[in-house]
Design a protein around this motif. Structure first.
Motif, PDB file in Angstrom:
ATOM      1  N   LYS A   1       0.852  -1.188   0.000  1.00 11.33           N
ATOM      2  CA  LYS A   1       0.000   0.000   0.000  1.00 11.33           C
ATOM      3  C   LYS A   1       0.889   1.239   0.000  1.00 11.33           C
ATOM      4  O   LYS A   1       1.960   1.238   0.602  1.00 11.33           O
ATOM      5  CB  LYS A   1      -0.889   0.041   1.246  1.00 11.33           C
ATOM      6  N   LEU A   2       0.431   2.278  -0.661  1.00  8.06           N
ATOM      7  CA  LEU A   2       1.125   3.561  -0.663  1.00  8.06           C
ATOM      8  C   LEU A   2       0.385   4.525   0.246  1.00  8.06           C
ATOM      9  O   LEU A   2      -0.847   4.564   0.249  1.00  8.06           O
ATOM     10  CB  LEU A   2       1.199   4.121  -2.084  1.00  8.06           C
ATOM     11  N   PHE A   3       1.145   5.309   1.015  1.00  9.29           N
ATOM     12  CA  PHE A   3       0.580   6.272   1.946  1.00  9.29           C
ATOM     13  C   PHE A   3       1.222   7.628   1.720  1.00  9.29           C
ATOM     14  O   PHE A   3       2.404   7.706   1.403  1.00  9.29           O
ATOM     15  CB  PHE A   3       0.850   5.859   3.403  1.00  9.29           C
ATOM     16  N   GLU A   4       0.458   8.686   1.899  1.00 11.98           N
ATOM     17  CA  GLU A   4       1.029  10.029   1.847  1.00 11.98           C
ATOM     18  C   GLU A   4       1.547  10.456   3.211  1.00 11.98           C
ATOM     19  O   GLU A   4       2.409  11.327   3.311  1.00 11.98           O
ATOM     20  CB  GLU A   4      -0.006  11.025   1.332  1.00 11.98           C
ATOM     21  N   ASN A   5       1.022   9.859   4.269  1.00 12.00           N
ATOM     22  CA  ASN A   5       1.456  10.145   5.635  1.00 12.00           C
ATOM     23  C   ASN A   5       1.791   8.835   6.326  1.00 12.00           C
ATOM     24  O   ASN A   5       1.369   7.763   5.892  1.00 12.00           O
ATOM     25  CB  ASN A   5       0.360  10.884   6.408  1.00 12.00           C
TER      26      ASN A   5
ATOM     27  N   LEU B   1      11.988  12.607   5.281  1.00 16.73           N
ATOM     28  CA  LEU B   1      11.442  13.862   4.759  1.00 16.73           C
ATOM     29  C   LEU B   1      12.526  14.937   4.673  1.00 16.73           C
ATOM     30  O   LEU B   1      12.601  15.675   3.680  1.00 16.73           O
ATOM     31  CB  LEU B   1      10.280  14.343   5.627  1.00 16.73           C
TER      32      LEU B   1
ATOM     33  N   LYS C   1      11.504  13.928  -5.459  1.00 10.76           N
ATOM     34  CA  LYS C   1      10.064  14.123  -5.227  1.00 10.76           C
ATOM     35  C   LYS C   1       9.270  13.616  -6.397  1.00 10.76           C
ATOM     36  O   LYS C   1       9.660  13.641  -7.516  1.00 10.76           O
ATOM     37  CB  LYS C   1       9.759  15.586  -4.980  1.00 10.76           C
TER      38      LYS C   1
END
Length: 95
Positions: free
Chosen positions: A60-64, A83, A95
């Motif tokens: 799964k990909l997450f932004e947070n 980050l 990015k």
């Protein structure tokens, strides 16, 4: 040697077949019995294949950062390091 180990682990966990690794930092943490050492990498993934047969069911990909973490003491700190690495290396087009 550690880069090859990281690439193998990344393949086993995600199916990643072609990657460029950038070392971010070395770290250590204490679990209930031992001191554990590791190296944090940023991975520029160029190609992903099928997920190999393993204990991993899905990617799964997450932004947070997800709320459910295995190592709550260290993973948020490693996320912040990542980050900062991305921000400091804009010329690499991470990015």
């Amino acid at each position: 040697m550690i880069n090859e180990t990281a690439k193998r682990e990344l393949f086993e966990e995600t199916g990643c077949k072609d990657v460029e690794l950038f070392p971010i930092c070395d770290y250590s943490m204490d679990d209930s019995n031992n001191k554990i050492f590791g190296r944090l990498f940023f991975a520029r993934i160029k190609k992903i294949g099928q997920l190999p047969v393993s204990e991993i069911d899905e990617v799964k990909l997450f932004e947070n950062l997800p709320l459910s973490l295995t190592y709550l003491e260290i993973q948020p700190k490693l996320f912040e390091k990542t980050l900062a690495f991305i921000e400091d290396h804009e010329g690499l087009h991470l990015k």
